[in-house]
Motif scaffolding. Structure first.
Motif, PDB file in Angstrom:
ATOM      1  N   ASN A 124     -10.589 -60.228  -7.886  1.00  0.00           N
ATOM      2  CA  ASN A 124     -10.040 -59.515  -6.884  1.00  0.00           C
ATOM      3  C   ASN A 124      -9.793 -60.631  -5.395  1.00  0.00           C
ATOM      4  N   PRO A 125     -11.179 -61.116  -5.498  1.00  0.00           N
ATOM      5  CA  PRO A 125     -11.064 -62.216  -4.229  1.00  0.00           C
ATOM      6  C   PRO A 125     -10.169 -63.431  -4.506  1.00  0.00           C
ATOM      7  N   LEU A 126      -9.925 -63.726  -5.843  1.00  0.00           N
ATOM      8  CA  LEU A 126      -9.284 -65.033  -6.333  1.00  0.00           C
ATOM      9  C   LEU A 126      -7.739 -64.600  -6.139  1.00  0.00           C
ATOM     10  N   ILE A 127      -7.345 -63.228  -6.448  1.00  0.00           N
ATOM     11  CA  ILE A 127      -5.892 -62.832  -6.203  1.00  0.00           C
ATOM     12  C   ILE A 127      -5.532 -62.807  -4.839  1.00  0.00           C
ATOM     13  N   TYR A 128      -6.313 -62.265  -3.834  1.00  0.00           N
ATOM     14  CA  TYR A 128      -5.953 -62.334  -2.453  1.00  0.00           C
ATOM     15  C   TYR A 128      -6.021 -63.727  -1.792  1.00  0.00           C
ATOM     16  N   SER A 129      -7.012 -64.651  -2.423  1.00  0.00           N
ATOM     17  CA  SER A 129      -7.083 -65.894  -1.774  1.00  0.00           C
ATOM     18  C   SER A 129      -5.748 -66.861  -2.392  1.00  0.00           C
ATOM     19  N   LEU A 130      -5.677 -66.670  -3.618  1.00  0.00           N
ATOM     20  CA  LEU A 130      -4.685 -67.502  -4.101  1.00  0.00           C
ATOM     21  C   LEU A 130      -2.993 -67.014  -3.760  1.00  0.00           C
ATOM     22  N   LYS A 131      -2.747 -65.847  -3.531  1.00  0.00           N
ATOM     23  CA  LYS A 131      -1.565 -65.217  -3.294  1.00  0.00           C
ATOM     24  C   LYS A 131      -1.357 -64.919  -1.921  1.00  0.00           C
ATOM     25  N   ASN A 132      -2.301 -65.038  -1.037  1.00  0.00           N
ATOM     26  CA  ASN A 132      -2.263 -64.821   0.375  1.00  0.00           C
ATOM     27  C   ASN A 132      -2.301 -65.943   1.284  1.00  0.00           C
ATOM     28  N   LYS A 133      -1.109 -66.550   2.045  1.00  0.00           N
ATOM     29  CA  LYS A 133      -1.194 -67.581   2.850  1.00  0.00           C
ATOM     30  C   LYS A 133      -2.320 -67.458   4.223  1.00  0.00           C
ATOM     31  N   GLU A 134      -2.338 -66.215   4.434  1.00  0.00           N
ATOM     32  CA  GLU A 134      -3.077 -65.964   5.468  1.00  0.00           C
ATOM     33  C   GLU A 134      -4.590 -66.027   5.174  1.00  0.00           C
ATOM     34  N   VAL A 135      -4.822 -65.780   4.177  1.00  0.00           N
ATOM     35  CA  VAL A 135      -6.339 -65.898   3.733  1.00  0.00           C
ATOM     36  C   VAL A 135      -6.517 -67.275   3.295  1.00  0.00           C
ATOM     37  N   LYS A 136      -5.639 -68.081   2.678  1.00  0.00           N
ATOM     38  CA  LYS A 136      -5.960 -69.397   2.499  1.00  0.00           C
ATOM     39  C   LYS A 136      -6.193 -70.073   3.612  1.00  0.00           C
ATOM     40  N   ALA A 137      -5.214 -69.930   4.727  1.00  0.00           N
ATOM     41  CA  ALA A 137      -5.511 -70.766   5.950  1.00  0.00           C
ATOM     42  C   ALA A 137      -6.853 -70.178   6.744  1.00  0.00           C
ATOM     43  N   ALA A 138      -7.213 -69.137   6.560  1.00  0.00           N
ATOM     44  CA  ALA A 138      -8.588 -68.507   6.915  1.00  0.00           C
ATOM     45  C   ALA A 138      -9.593 -69.266   6.217  1.00  0.00           C
ATOM     46  N   VAL A 139      -9.733 -69.229   5.033  1.00  0.00           N
ATOM     47  CA  VAL A 139     -10.699 -69.942   4.376  1.00  0.00           C
ATOM     48  C   VAL A 139     -10.647 -71.328   4.810  1.00  0.00           C
ATOM     49  N   ARG A 140      -9.617 -72.158   4.979  1.00  0.00           N
ATOM     50  CA  ARG A 140      -9.620 -73.328   5.258  1.00  0.00           C
ATOM     51  C   ARG A 140     -10.272 -73.655   6.682  1.00  0.00           C
ATOM     52  N   ARG A 141     -10.019 -72.632   7.553  1.00  0.00           N
ATOM     53  CA  ARG A 141     -10.551 -72.584   9.035  1.00  0.00           C
ATOM     54  C   ARG A 141     -12.073 -72.587   8.945  1.00  0.00           C
TER      55      ARG A 141
END
Length: 307
Positions: free
Chosen positions: A284-301
């Motif tokens: 589930n966290p992989l699905i939401y982080s890999l397929k969601n641009k907002e989550v990926k940007a938030a993870v980088r921040r």
């Protein structure tokens, strides 16, 4: 627990996934890796959503609740399974078994409710964007989360209270790596017809209602997306719910296969059970982080702040 006129069974033996010590060592390493990834992924999601103000929206509030429930769901069965891989005496007490059943029920049932709530959130965002703030107010979001936990707890309480009245005789071997209610029914020398009927009705009702809520939400979402004239608009609308739809398919697909497979401890049954209770919380966290641009940007921040 009453054990009237029967041998006093105080613990069960969990056969697990394999009896070969060499394979058990490999399985220990494999599932330890999965468990650590599950913990890391879901804790990262909780941290990112908590600390990044861009994600302080109803959608990500529900996603944080899903990450928390996945942490709990995985922790109910995997630590005991890892312990048994390294132990010669692969036992669990009757009380411990019932406790595991309780937490499997409540986490699984609550996750089904969360997924239906998240589908309603996507329905409100895509089908009624101008009313989204009113439809998904902070108070209503909290009530939906509390209601999901309440329904999961009620469903669990009914089944576990009946299970606590069962008597156990000479059979004490569970052909599984964890305690599940159908497996425990087979060990009881009491009449479990009422238990089975209640479990069947509550599981079907709980699963069917939550699934239908998701289904009709997506029917409305699909019609709304198809009415959008621009290709970029359609793509953007679909991308906001693609992660959730993927998570729904994994959860309900594996849950359906687990619930309707005969309780025999067959390799296929164990594979579907592992997919449902071990693999899905990791994905589930992989699905939401890999397929969601907002989550990926938030993870980088977030990583940029701490690294």
């Amino acid at each position: 627990m009453a054990l009237r006129n029967h041998s006093a069974i105080t613990e069960f033996i969990l056969l697990g996934l394999s009896a070969d010590p060499k394979i058990q060592a490999l399985l220990f390493v494999f599932f330890l890796g999965i468990y650590l990834l599950t913990m890391l992924g879901n804790l990262m999601m909780l941290l990112v959503i908590r600390t990044d103000s861009h994600l302080h929206t109803p959608m990500y509030f529900f996603l944080s609740q899903l990450s928390f429930i996945d942490l709990c769901f995985s922790s109910v069965t995997v630590p005991k399974m890892l312990e048994n891989f390294l132990s010669r005496k692969k036992t669990i007490s009757v009380r411990g078994c019932l406790a595991q059943i309780f937490f499997v029920f409540i986490t699984g049932g609550t996750e089904a409710c969360f997924l239906s709530v998240m589908a309603y959130d996507r329905y409100a965002a895509i089908c009624h964007p101008l009313l989204y703030g009113q439809m998904m107010s902070n108070q209503w979001c909290v009530q939906l989360v509390c209601g999901s936990w309440g329904l999961g707890f009620l469903d669990t309480l009914v089944n576990v209270l009946l299970a606590m009245k069962m008597d156990f005789c000479d059979s004490y071997i569970i052909p599984h790596y964890s305690c599940e209610l159908p497996s425990v029914f087979l060990l009881s020398c009491s009449d479990v017809s009422t238990n089975f009927l209640v479990m069947l009705c509550s599981t079907i009702a709980h699963g069917l209602i939550t699934f239908l809520l998701i289904f009709f939400s997506y029917v409305c979402i699909i019609f709304t997306i198809l009415s959008i004239t621009s290709i970029s608009g359609r793509s953007k609308a679909f991308s906001t719910c693609s992660s959730h739809l993927t998570a729904v398919i994994f959860f309900y697909g594996s849950a359906f296969l687990c619930d309707f497979m005969p309780t025999s401890g067959s390799p296929l049954e164990l594979i579907f059970s592992v997919q449902y209770s071990v693999i899905t919380p990791m994905l589930n966290p992989l699905i939401y982080s890999l397929k969601n641009k907002e989550v990926k940007a938030a993870v980088r921040r977030t990583l940029g702040k701490y690294l």
